[in-house]
Each structure stands twice: as C-alpha cells, then as structure tokens.
Design a protein around this motif. Structure first.
Motif, PDB file in Angstrom:
ATOM      1  N   GLU A  47       0.819  -1.213   0.000  1.00 24.73           N
ATOM      2  CA  GLU A  47       0.000   0.000   0.000  1.00 24.73           C
ATOM      3  C   GLU A  47       0.857   1.269   0.000  1.00 24.73           C
ATOM      4  OE1 GLU A  47      -3.142  -0.152   2.908  1.00 24.73           O
ATOM      5  OE2 GLU A  47      -4.323  -1.339   1.503  1.00 24.73           O
ATOM      6  N   LEU A  48       2.061   1.195   0.585  1.00 22.88           N
ATOM      7  CA  LEU A  48       2.927   2.371   0.560  1.00 22.88           C
ATOM      8  C   LEU A  48       3.424   2.641  -0.863  1.00 22.88           C
ATOM      9  CD1 LEU A  48       5.102   2.156   3.779  1.00 22.88           C
ATOM     10  CD2 LEU A  48       3.412   3.853   3.183  1.00 22.88           C
ATOM     11  N   GLU A  54       1.812   1.850  -3.504  1.00 23.37           N
ATOM     12  CA  GLU A  54       0.647   2.363  -4.239  1.00 23.37           C
ATOM     13  C   GLU A  54       0.388   3.824  -3.916  1.00 23.37           C
ATOM     14  OE1 GLU A  54      -1.907  -1.732  -4.837  1.00 23.37           O
ATOM     15  OE2 GLU A  54      -2.395  -0.396  -3.190  1.00 23.37           O
ATOM     16  N   ALA A  55       0.614   4.184  -2.635  1.00 24.71           N
ATOM     17  CA  ALA A  55       0.435   5.581  -2.258  1.00 24.71           C
ATOM     18  C   ALA A  55       1.390   6.462  -3.059  1.00 24.71           C
ATOM     19  CB  ALA A  55       0.662   5.760  -0.764  1.00 24.71           C
ATOM     20  N   CYS A  56       2.611   5.981  -3.292  1.00 24.24           N
ATOM     21  CA  CYS A  56       3.570   6.735  -4.099  1.00 24.24           C
ATOM     22  C   CYS A  56       3.090   6.858  -5.536  1.00 24.24           C
ATOM     23  CB  CYS A  56       4.931   6.044  -4.110  1.00 24.24           C
ATOM     24  SG  CYS A  56       5.791   6.181  -2.566  1.00 24.24           S
ATOM     25  N   GLU A  57       2.545   5.742  -6.043  1.00 28.50           N
ATOM     26  CA  GLU A  57       2.154   5.761  -7.442  1.00 28.50           C
ATOM     27  C   GLU A  57       0.957   6.678  -7.661  1.00 28.50           C
ATOM     28  OE1 GLU A  57       1.935   1.830  -9.053  1.00 28.50           O
ATOM     29  OE2 GLU A  57       1.169   2.656 -10.936  1.00 28.50           O
ATOM     30  N   ILE A  58      -0.022   6.576  -6.764  1.00 27.18           N
ATOM     31  CA  ILE A  58      -1.218   7.386  -6.947  1.00 27.18           C
ATOM     32  C   ILE A  58      -0.904   8.861  -6.696  1.00 27.18           C
ATOM     33  CG2 ILE A  58      -2.336   7.490  -4.659  1.00 27.18           C
ATOM     34  CD1 ILE A  58      -4.096   6.130  -7.700  1.00 27.18           C
ATOM     35  N   GLY A  59       0.152   9.113  -5.860  1.00 30.17           N
ATOM     36  CA  GLY A  59       0.568  10.496  -5.629  1.00 30.17           C
ATOM     37  C   GLY A  59       1.524  11.001  -6.689  1.00 30.17           C
ATOM     38  N   ARG A  60       1.751  10.208  -7.721  1.00 26.62           N
ATOM     39  CA  ARG A  60       2.610  10.560  -8.857  1.00 26.62           C
ATOM     40  C   ARG A  60       4.028  10.890  -8.448  1.00 26.62           C
ATOM     41  NH1 ARG A  60      -1.108  14.828 -12.057  1.00 26.62           N
ATOM     42  NH2 ARG A  60      -3.057  13.694 -11.935  1.00 26.62           N
ATOM     43  N   PHE A  61       4.578  10.178  -7.477  1.00 22.16           N
ATOM     44  CA  PHE A  61       5.959  10.404  -7.080  1.00 22.16           C
ATOM     45  C   PHE A  61       6.872  10.048  -8.242  1.00 22.16           C
ATOM     46  CE2 PHE A  61       5.902   9.983  -2.191  1.00 22.16           C
ATOM     47  CZ  PHE A  61       4.759  10.733  -2.135  1.00 22.16           C
ATOM     48  N   SER A  62       7.925  10.850  -8.419  1.00 19.08           N
ATOM     49  CA  SER A  62       8.950  10.439  -9.370  1.00 19.08           C
ATOM     50  C   SER A  62       9.782   9.358  -8.699  1.00 19.08           C
ATOM     51  CB  SER A  62       9.827  11.628  -9.731  1.00 19.08           C
ATOM     52  OG  SER A  62      10.453  12.107  -8.567  1.00 19.08           O
TER      53      SER A  62
END
Lengths: 579, 449
Positions: free
Chosen positions: A163-164, A166-174
C-alpha cells in the motif's frame, strides 16, 4: 508565560552552549577541508611502493588518519554500490535471480583472492601516482564491506508494504522522490546496522591490505595496519601497545561520533505503529540538532537544493505525459536484453574456458594438496565455531538473563567486537610460538577470535527475548538444570544462535585466509590449509592455484550454506519462533 | 444521464497459470462511475473488490478490456484520483504536514502554495495543530484523518477508498464516516465522485448513493442499484434495515439472481466459467461453527443473518465463512437470508465434545471432497504420510496460489479437529492420526495461533 531568568546562571549556560557547539562544528568543517587537501596531496604524489614505517608514536596520528580515510572511502563506495545493486535486483525482474545468485557467490569469495588482480589493474591505471596503490587497497577493503549491505538494501526493498508503494504511485511520485521518501527511509535501519558490521570488517582486512607482496614486488602503505605489523615484526612491544591504543581510540570515537548518533537518528525510520519505550540516545546528535550553523546550512543550501530538484523532476514529468502502453518498444527492449545477454554469455563462456585452461596447469599433486587443505580448513572452521559456542552460549545467556549486567556489558562487548582481530594476530602468534603451539592449532585460535563475537551478541539478544513467563514456569515446576537448558533456554535462543553461527561461519572462513598464513619477523608462518594456499598463491602470483583455491572455497561455502545453514534457518523461523 | 467519469468496458483480471490454464479473478465486467455519486462496492472476501478498485484507479492494468477516463484510455492519461488505504499507508518518518505535502511536491508546486493548501486541508479534516507530529504519535482515527488529508489535498476528481474504516474501532469509524459525509454534502471538497470498497453492509447503506454487490469465483457484478433513502439516514429506520436485510439475502444466496431490486446499467451476471471440482472451503474454525449453531438454537432454531451479525457485532467477512461452513457441513440451511438449524446441526451443537468430534468427522467426510481425498490417500500409503505438494498440485488447477494455501490450512484445521489426520509442520506432510500417536506420544501441544 515563561518566567524570566535574566540573571539565572542556568540560563547563561543554556545560552552559551549553542555558541560553543557552533564553534566546534565550524572547527570540524575546517579540519575536514584541511584533511581533504592533505589526502589529495598524498595520493597524487609520486608512487612509492614500499614506504618506510616509523615506529615513533608521533607518527601514529598520521598513519591512523590514512587508514581511516581508506576505510571510509571504501565504505562510501560500498554504500553507493549496495544501493545501486540492491535497487536493480529488486526492480528488474529479468535480472533479479541472476544478481542475487551472483551476490551469494561473491560473498563467499575471500577478499585476498581479489588482491593480485585488483592491485595490478589499479597500479597500471595510475602507474606513477600513489593513487594507484591506494585505490587497490581501497577496492580490497570495499570487497570486504559491500556484500552484506547490498543484501540488506535488497531485502528491505522487497519488504516494503504494497500500500505504501501504491500511495507513491497514486501520488505521482517520481522515482527519485520515491527513493528519498520511501525506499531509503524504509531501508535506513538495516543499512545502518550493516554499516557497523561492514566497517568492522573493513578494519579486519585493512590490517592485511596495507602490507602485501604481489609476485616479486612488495607493497607497503603508510597506515595503522602496516604500523602494527612492522612493530610486531621488530618485536617493539611499546610501539605495538601504542598502535593498539590508537585502534581502540578510533573505534570508541567512531562509535560515539558516528554510530550512536546515526542509530539515535534512525529511530524515526522505525516502521512501527506504537511508540517504543527504550531508545538509544546520543548527546552528539542532540548537539547537532541544536546547532545554529547546521540549521543555517540546512535552511540555506539543502532545502532550496532539494526544492529545486523535486521541482525540476516534476516539471520534466509534466512535459512528457505517460504514453499509451508500448508493446512494440517493449518488444524492442526485450530484443536488446537478449542481444546484451548473448554478448555477455559469450564473454563469460570465453573467460570461463580460458580459466579452465589455466586450471590445467595445476599439477595433480598440487590439486590433491588443495583438497587436503580444504578438508583441514573445514575442520578448523568448525572447531573454531564449536569452541566459540562453548564459551559464548553460557556467558551470553548469563548476561542476557540479567538486565543490569547486560546494560553494562553490552556496549563494551560491542566495542570489543568492532576491534579487528587481525590487529592482535601478530601478538598472539608470538605468544603461541613462545609456548610452542604450531600455526595449525594457532590458526583455530585466530579464527575463534574473529568469529566469536557474532555468536555472543546473538545469544545475548536471544536470552533477552525469552519471555519471562517461560522462565517462571521452569522455576515453578522445579525443572532440573538440564531440563531448563533443553526445554527453555536452548530452544528459546535457537533462532538467534543460528543467525549468529551463520555470520560467524562466514567470518571464520574469511579469517582462514589470514590466519593460516602470516608474515612475521621477515619470514612467513604457514600451515597446510586452503586459506594458506590461497594467500601463498596470491603472494607468489600463482594464478592457477589462486583460481582453483578460490573456486574450491566459494563452492564449499555456498554448499554449506545451502545444505546446512538454510535448512537450520528455516527450522528456526518456523518451529522455534517465539511470537 | 451525464457522461461517466470512469467507465470500465469488459475489464477482467486473470493470472496465467500455464498456456491454457488460467485463474480468473474477475470475469469481464462493465461498470461506470458518474459525477455526483458515492458508489459502494460490497462483496465477500475473494470477490476481487480491491483488484477492481486498483484497475479503476489506474494503479493496475486489467488483463483484458479497457478502463476509460472521460472517454480516454486511463493508461494514456493521468487521472486526478486519490486513494485512502485501509492501513493508512502513511510514511512514518515524515511529519503530518510532510505526509500531506508529498503528493503536491511530486506535482512540483511552489513551497508557499504547498504549505497553504496542506494547512487548509489539515484544518478541514480537523487536524489543526498536529502539523509537526509524526504519525506514530497519533491514534488510529487521527492517522486516517491524515490519510484523508493526503488524498484530498490534490483535489481529486474521484476519491477511491479501500476499506478506509475497517482498521478503526466502531465509534471512531462512525465519527469519521459522518464527517466525510458532511464534507461531501456541503461540497467543501471539489471531489466529484467517491468509490468505496467495503465489507460492511451497514456502512455501504449509510453512505452510498449506489451499491454494487460482487459475487466470487470469479468476481462478477451480481447486482447494482441506487439507494433511494434520503440523507441523513437513520440506522433504525425500517427502510434502512429492510435494505440491509435485502443485501444480506443477496450475499447469502450465491446462486440466485437477485430479483427484487431494479437492476441497472452493468448489472450483468456471469456464470462460473467451469464446473468446480472442489467446493471452496470457507475459512472458519470448528469452534466458531459450534458457537454459531448454539446461537441459532438460542434464537429458536431460525433467525435473520443480519441479526446474528448484530448480536456478535461481526462484519460480513467475519460471519460469512462460519455460516457457509455450517451450511457446507449440513448443519444449517440458508433460506431467504435466514439461517435455520438442521437436525444434524442440532445434534452436533447439543452433544458433548467427543461425540461432537465424531459427528463433525462424519459430516466432513460426507460433504468435503478435499478432506475425503486426504483421508483416502493417507489410508492407501504404506507409510501413512503424504506431502502437501500432492494436494497443492490438485488444488492448483482451481485456485490461486494464496488461496491454495488457505484451502489447505482450513483443511488441516478441520481434519485435526475431527481427528481424521494430523499435520507435521516441519516436514510439511499429512500423517495419519493414530499412526503418529504411537510414534510421538509426549509431544508438546501445538501453540495456539
């Protein structure tokens, strides 16, 4: 409203403290700058293969400084390599299995086997500068420091909760933001503990990497290791004592100035939901956090830099919105992979067949000696592990069961464990020679010295982890001593004991290289054993034997890991888990 | 009707097992999310609720079909969505403010703007004054507020929530649900639609404008209907309880097409792809089954399932496996959302322990193929032991790897209780019960899990 203590003494102290801290931070920065200049001057001076070592204590600070620089440059390289390697292994599905298997094998190759190759390569790269020899030594230390860190980073990456990510992906982290905000923090604690082990390993090998022959040439670098060896060879015990004191000082200072602040700082990376009661504290970290200089530097340079960094990354991302799934380019990527793989395979096959051809040069009798040596070293390693267990288990359990005792003894034991056993080798060998013990037996003592701490630590931790209810049951039902040990203590510490033994076994194998072959007072002490054969082959530039010996050792270590340690570890993880 | 924000066309998810065998997690499904609605996705565990959420949000790519975001393929756009996670998924090493700022940082927003917006959203979710705290210093409810703040700070067009309240205690969850609803109704947040995955029927009826019920093996939409109740909703209201009861009925009758409620767009039902050889064992413990049967007897031998859930304060994921297990073993019957005890069930519940085991053994061998096979295989082997791989290989054709493991775990728990066989965990083998008794008599009892 806070009361005002305009004239209070306490407040005066409180006010002046940051000033002193700032002053010392500034002084430290200046000293660091000067040190870099000094090292650069030395490295780029003309190459002197065999530097004369002065035994006067006044030379010791400079030698210690050179050694410390070697250790930490090698460490910095290891850290960078470990992160790159672990990252690639964790995220590249095609290479993962290959990279991890490679790591497993590299880990089991003794450091000294790399020596001739690395040295010759580096010296021919920088033929006229001291830098070549320095780089050779640093790379050798690097090979002793890097593998466990790469493993640690890889396993950390693999255990990040989904889930962490995924949180990065949904937050569009580079990728970079993910690295700095998720992956590095998540891996920090493991990396720090492994760094402590790595640097201790570095010191262990530094002692032998500063003085060595390759073929007909001798090399000697100015440093603590060469100082200690020279002093022992000349029988100058005052100088030996000075050298050992310097070593202890370095270890204590590293512990206080580097590791403790780092461990205390890493507390915030603990991935847990509840607050823990017991924490490592560090006054140095406290001082740094309250320093105005550090705060200003942070505010003026690091923060704007990271802002600019994230900003440019985000900007670039916006200019190139993600494209639709590219099946075609994917096919292209696969083709490139296959092509690169084929070229690599061809190269490997060529090199391997060349190596095998080189092995044919080995005489049959030489080969049998190697096998006999392998058998003897195997026996020695296990004898060392056995003796180490015999004293560490009872002592470790005794310490672990008494919180007050462990509170006092643990930091001391930690420092003792960081102390490189190789620094003591000359002394111990001289002592053993005096009472007439041969190196065949003596080398077991040396391996024991190198391996015992891993077991002791883990046993202490295991004893502390046994729930007090289990101990109370043993008392309540009046278990006999034997029953206490077989039903409560030994099963309770089993997982920790296995972890300790695995590490210790690696340490003992690696120590065999330096324990079975030692140069003292101008002549070489050696006994029959695989470690001695590898060292001798490296010294005499006998590459065929070096290769064969290294292969045998790597094969043995990997096989033992697979056949003995891994099943035991599995058993510890399943049956003897206390939770 | 307005255009949908997200539209899923024949999306499916499967894992290729070999060339011609694959495990279907979600059957081809049509689904659309329209502006202005809260959609709740309900379903038993294993129906692929979370998988569907991840496909709709663009996190994972469907194996077949397409997800369209305003008519464009979701893979080629960057949909402005957020997710609130069950485990909160906060970064423990970042402060509350840094956690909330992280997605804005990723979008390259200026420092001052970023601060202002984050502080405002923290204020909105009631975290004023907690900016500098680390997540571990907060309670579960406060942490999920940070989760909400982080999701809302990017002003998502669709807010996805993956069981956001299920890790919280009942009161905290209730409180947070109410506040979310208030933000939504007063349009404090610019979010156009909310998609909520839950296994709490009550929660779905309380919050949603539309409820989609999934069935499993493979996951498919069983029914999709609008909730006509006016907000604010009252849990004691008879229309409310009737709807809850209806959903229980749908969920407890996996093979009946729900008929009473109007089926709207996408409410297609797909039959199971192939004939199942193994019935799926519900993951219930024998002790739980006995306790449930006793409760049914206390209710006079027949009762509403939702009353049972209420009595036990269980959510459907906790209760259903037990009810299904009782049904599978022939101890109870499910009719019209009611659970009724059978004569066998009554005999079982009212016997003493050794007799209970005997009855359980009989029922298990009669009704459960896997247990029958394990017992038979053990009887036929000369050393009375069979490795787990043997059964994993057979189950493998029908279930995913994880599900295979869970199936075996349940079979082990039932088989041990019924004294049909024993399990040697270190060798990972099934062994015949009596056989092992002779071998190791004084073995320590297994620690309770």
């Amino acid at each position: 409203m806070r009361p005002r203590f305009t004239l209070s003494r306490q407040l005066a102290v409180e006010r002046t403290w940051p000033f002193f801290i700032d002053l010392s931070v500034a002084a430290a920065l200046l000293a660091g700058f000067y040190a870099i200049l000094w090292i650069a001057k030395f490295w780029f001076s003309a190459a002197i293969p065999e530097i004369e070592i002065h035994l006067a204590p006044s030379h010791l600070p400079l030698y210690a400084f050179y050694s410390i620089v070697r250790i930490f440059v090698a460490y910095a390289l290891s850290l960078a390599f470990a992160i790159a390697y672990g990252y690639t292994a964790a995220y590249n599905k095609r290479l993962e299995a290959l990279l991890i298997a490679t790591l497993d094998i590299l880990q089991s190759i003794p450091v000294l086997s790399f020596l001739p190759g690395v040295m010759l390569a580096m010296i021919s790269l920088f033929p006229s500068r001291q830098l070549g020899i320095e780089m050779g030594a640093i790379l050798l230390i690097f090979t002793g420091e890097v593998w466990n860190m790469a493993f640690s980073f890889y396993t950390s990456l693999k255990s990040i909760p989904r889930e962490l990510m995924e949180a990065c992906e949904i937050g569009r982290f580079s990728r970079l933001q993910r690295l700095f905000q998720l992956e590095l923090p998540f891996a920090a604690i493991g990396l720090i503990w492994n760094s402590i082990v790595s640097v201790a390993n570095g010191w262990f090998f530094l002692m032998v990497c500063e003085m060595f022959p390759v073929g007909s040439r001798n090399y000697r670098l100015p440093g603590l290791g060469s100082y200690l060896q020279t002093a022992a060879s000349e029988g100058d015990f005052r100088a030996v004592t000075w050298g050992l004191v310097a070593m202890v000082l370095i270890i204590v200072v590293t512990d206080q100035l580097l590791w403790r602040p780092l461990i205390a700082w890493s507390d915030k990376f603990k991935f847990e939901t509840v607050e823990s009661e017991e924490r490592v504290t560090s006054s140095v970290l406290h001082a740094l956090r309250n320093s105005r200089v550090v705060a200003t530097i942070e505010r003026r340079t690091f923060r704007p830099m990271s802002e600019w960094f994230y900003n440019s990354l985000a900007e670039r991302k916006r200019k190139h919105p993600p494209q639709a799934p590219r099946t075609e380019s994917r096919r292209g990527v696969t083709a490139i992979y296959i092509a690169v793989g084929l070229v690599a395979l061809a190269g490997i096959l060529f090199a391997a067949s060349d190596a095998v051809r080189m092995l044919r040069d080995i005489h049959r009798s030489e080969f049998f000696t190697l096998l006999a040596g392998a058998g003897l070293t195997f026996l020695r390693v296990n004898a060392a592990l056995l003796f180490a267990s015999l004293w560490t288990i009872p002592v470790g359990v005794a310490i672990g069961f008494q919180p007050r005792l462990s509170h006092i003894l643990q930091p001391i034991a930690q420092i003792a464990a960081s102390f490189p056993a190789t620094a003591l080798f000359p002394l111990i060998l001289l002592a053993l020679a005096r009472i007439g013990v041969s190196l065949g037996i003596g080398s077991v003592v040396l391996m024991l010295l190198a391996a015992q701490w891993y077991i002791l630590f883990n046993v202490i931790a295991g004893a502390q982890a046994i729930p007090s209810e289990l101990k109370e049951i043993a008392t309540l039902f009046r278990f006999s001593n034997v029953q206490r040990w077989t039903t409560v203590i030994l099963p309770g510490i089993f997982p920790f004991l296995i972890t300790g033994l695995i590490t210790a076994s690696g340490g003992a194998w690696n120590a065999s290289i330096v324990a079975e072959y030692f140069q003292l007072r101008g002549h070489t002490l050696m006994t029959l054993g695989l470690g001695a054969q590898i060292s001798a082959a490296s010294d005499h530039a006998n590459y065929a034997v070096l290769l064969a010996g290294t292969m045998i050792m790597a094969l043995m270590v990997v096989t033992i890991n697979r056949l003995v340690w891994r099943p035991l570890y599995h058993l510890a993880e399943t049956k003897y888990r206390l939770d | 009707m307005t255009d949908p924000i997200i539209q899923a066309r024949q999306v499916e998810k499967f894992y290729a097992q070999s060339r011609d065998a694959r495990i279907q997690v979600i059957a081809p499904t049509d689904l659309a999310i329209y502006p202005g609605e809260i959609v709740a996705l309900l379903g038993p565990s294993g129906s692929g609720k979370s998988t569907l959420l991840r496909m709709l949000s663009g996190l994972s790519r469907p194996s077949g079909g397409a997800v369209l975001w305003h008519g464009q393929d979701v893979a080629s756009t960057q949909p402005n969505v957020s997710i609130v996670f069950q485990s909160f998924a906060l970064f423990p090493w970042l402060t509350v403010l840094e956690n909330v700022e992280a997605p804005l940082k990723a979008r390259g927003m200026e420092v001052m703007d970023r601060h202002r917006r984050s502080l405002k959203i923290l204020d909105t979710v009631g975290l004023d004054g907690f900016e500098a705290a680390y997540p571990r210093e907060l309670s579960g409810g406060m942490r999920q507020r940070v989760g909400f703040a982080r999701a809302l700070v990017v002003e998502p067009e669709v807010l996805f929530m993956d069981e956001p309240f299920s890790a919280l205690d009942v009161l905290t969850a209730d409180n947070l649900r109410g506040e979310l609803l208030e933000l939504w109704q007063k349009k404090t947040i610019p979010t156009k639609a909310i998609f909520l995955v839950t296994h709490n029927i009550d929660e779905a009826v309380f919050l949603a404008d539309r409820i989609i019920v999934l069935g499993r093996n493979p996951g498919h939409v069983r029914t999709d209907f609008r909730v006509a109740l006016a907000q604010p909703r009252d849990r004691k209201d008879s229309a409310f309880t009737a709807l809850v009861d209806y959903i229980y009925k749908v969920l407890t009758q996996p093979d009946v097409v729900p008929a009473e409620m109007p089926v709207i767009a996408g409410g297609r039902r797909i039959r199971d792809q192939r004939q199942m050889r193994y019935e799926m064992l519900p993951h219930a413990r024998p002790g739980g089954i006995a306790a449930l049967l006793e409760l049914i007897i206390d209710f006079g031998g027949r009762t509403d399932i939702y009353r049972l859930a209420d009595e036990l304060s269980f959510e459907i994921d906790d209760l259903f496996p037990i009810v299904e297990a009782a049904q599978l073993l022939g101890f109870a019957k499910i009719e019209e959302g009611d659970a009724a005890i059978t004569p066998e069930g009554r005999a079982y519940a009212e016997s003493e322990i050794l007799r209970q085991k005997e009855l359980f053994r009989q029922a298990a061998v009669d009704h459960v193929l896997l247990l029958r096979q394990i017992t038979r295989a053990l009887a036929n082997k000369s050393d009375h032991s069979v490795p787990e791989e043997f059964f994993l290989d057979m189950l493998d054709e029908q279930f995913s790897d994880d599900e295979c493991r869970r199936q075996l775990e349940t079979a082990i728990s039932w088989g041990r209780y019924a004294e049909l066989f024993d399990w040697d965990d270190s060798r990972r083998r099934f062994v015949l019960a009596e056989h092992e008794h002779e071998e190791i008599q004084d073995r320590a009892p297994e620690p309770a899990k």
